[in-house]
Scaffold this motif. Structure first.
Motif, short mmCIF file in Angstrom:
data_model
loop_
_atom_site.label_atom_id
_atom_site.label_comp_id
_atom_site.label_asym_id
_atom_site.label_seq_id
_atom_site.Cartn_x
_atom_site.Cartn_y
_atom_site.Cartn_z
N UNK A 274 -9.03 -14.21 7.72
CA UNK A 274 -8.14 -13.92 8.83
C UNK A 274 -8.80 -13.27 10.20
N UNK A 275 -8.29 -12.75 11.07
CA UNK A 275 -8.58 -12.09 12.22
C UNK A 275 -8.58 -10.28 11.93
N UNK A 276 -7.90 -10.04 10.95
CA UNK A 276 -7.80 -8.73 10.70
C UNK A 276 -6.51 -8.01 11.12
N UNK A 277 -6.26 -6.92 10.46
CA UNK A 277 -4.80 -6.20 10.99
C UNK A 277 -5.44 -4.61 10.80
N UNK A 278 -5.11 -3.86 11.91
CA UNK A 278 -5.50 -2.47 11.82
C UNK A 278 -4.43 -1.73 11.04
N UNK B 55 0.91 -1.18 0.01
CA UNK B 55 0.21 -0.10 -0.17
C UNK B 55 0.89 1.16 -0.04
N UNK B 56 0.81 1.98 -1.01
CA UNK B 56 1.48 3.28 -1.17
C UNK B 56 0.74 4.32 -1.26
N UNK B 57 1.08 5.56 -1.16
CA UNK B 57 0.38 7.00 -1.29
C UNK B 57 -0.99 6.60 -0.34
N UNK B 58 -0.64 6.19 0.98
CA UNK B 58 -1.83 6.09 1.69
C UNK B 58 -2.42 7.39 2.33
N UNK B 59 -3.78 7.35 2.26
CA UNK B 59 -4.62 8.36 2.79
C UNK B 59 -5.64 7.93 4.05
N UNK B 60 -5.78 9.01 4.52
CA UNK B 60 -6.58 8.93 5.87
C UNK B 60 -7.89 8.03 5.76
N UNK B 61 -8.28 8.18 4.52
CA UNK B 61 -9.77 7.18 4.09
C UNK B 61 -9.22 5.87 3.83
N UNK B 62 -8.17 5.39 3.97
CA UNK B 62 -7.67 3.94 3.94
C UNK B 62 -7.73 3.31 5.08
N UNK B 63 -8.09 4.31 6.19
CA UNK B 63 -7.93 3.63 7.77
C UNK B 63 -8.91 2.76 7.67
N UNK B 64 -8.81 1.31 8.32
CA UNK B 64 -9.77 0.30 8.43
C UNK B 64 -8.75 -1.00 9.06
N UNK B 65 -9.63 -1.98 9.23
CA UNK B 65 -9.17 -3.10 9.66
C UNK B 65 -9.28 -3.93 8.09
N UNK B 66 -7.71 -4.57 7.93
CA UNK B 66 -7.92 -5.23 6.67
C UNK B 66 -7.82 -6.82 6.70
N UNK B 67 -8.63 -7.19 6.17
CA UNK B 67 -8.63 -8.79 6.36
C UNK B 67 -8.31 -9.56 5.23
N UNK B 68 -7.83 -10.70 5.23
CA UNK B 68 -7.48 -11.44 4.21
C UNK B 68 -8.45 -12.65 3.95
N UNK B 69 -8.79 -13.00 2.71
CA UNK B 69 -9.88 -14.05 2.73
C UNK B 69 -9.33 -14.83 1.54
N UNK B 70 -9.68 -16.28 1.72
CA UNK B 70 -9.03 -17.24 0.83
C UNK B 70 -10.42 -18.18 0.42
N UNK B 71 -10.50 -18.51 -0.71
CA UNK B 71 -11.53 -19.39 -1.04
C UNK B 71 -11.14 -20.75 -1.77
N UNK B 72 -11.97 -21.67 -1.59
CA UNK B 72 -11.75 -22.85 -2.30
C UNK B 72 -12.96 -23.32 -3.03
N UNK B 73 -12.82 -23.96 -4.05
CA UNK B 73 -14.11 -24.47 -4.85
C UNK B 73 -14.17 -25.76 -4.84
#
Length: 119
Positions: free
Chosen positions: A110-114, A82-100
């Motif tokens: 995942x549990x998320x990272x702030x 993540x480059x050129x970050x902005x205040x509106x990028x503030x959030x908890x970020x979650x990883x998701x994986x899918x299987x078919x």
């Protein structure tokens, strides 16, 4: 089952950069897409970026040109630069994986990272 653990979040000034990592473990074979979502307080969880097993990527319009998703299948890792970050990028970020499996999509979170971007 697939376990996902995010790391790399933190506090950064506007214009700065962060690199998020997501480590997958467990039954990681046949994971198809891996994605990053984010959720700000009082808002819904939105897709930020996605990457298929073959490396095809997709981004939310709000992060195009600033964020880059990548994947290391051998290490079962996915990253979000993540480059050129902005205040509106503030959030908890979650990883998701899918299987078919046939017509059924299994998803894992995942549990998320702030991530906090100060102005």
């Amino acid at each position: 089952q697939v376990q996902l653990v995010e790391s790399g979040g933190g506090l950064v000034q506007a214009g700065g950069s962060l690199r998020l990592s997501c480590a997958a473990s467990g039954s990681t074979f046949s994971i198809s897409a891996m994605e990053w979502y984010r959720q700000a307080p009082g808002k819904q969880r939105d897709l930020v970026a996605a990457i298929t097993g073959g490396g095809i990527t997709n981004y939310a319009d709000s992060v195009k040109g600033r964020f880059t998703i990548s994947r290391d299948n051998a290490k079962n890792m996915v990253y979000l630069q993540m480059n050129s970050l902005k205040p509106e990028d503030t959030a908890v970020y979650y990883c998701r994986a899918t299987k078919l499996r046939g017509n059924i999509v299994y998803e894992y979170w995942g549990q998320g990272t702030q991530v906090t971007v100060s102005s």
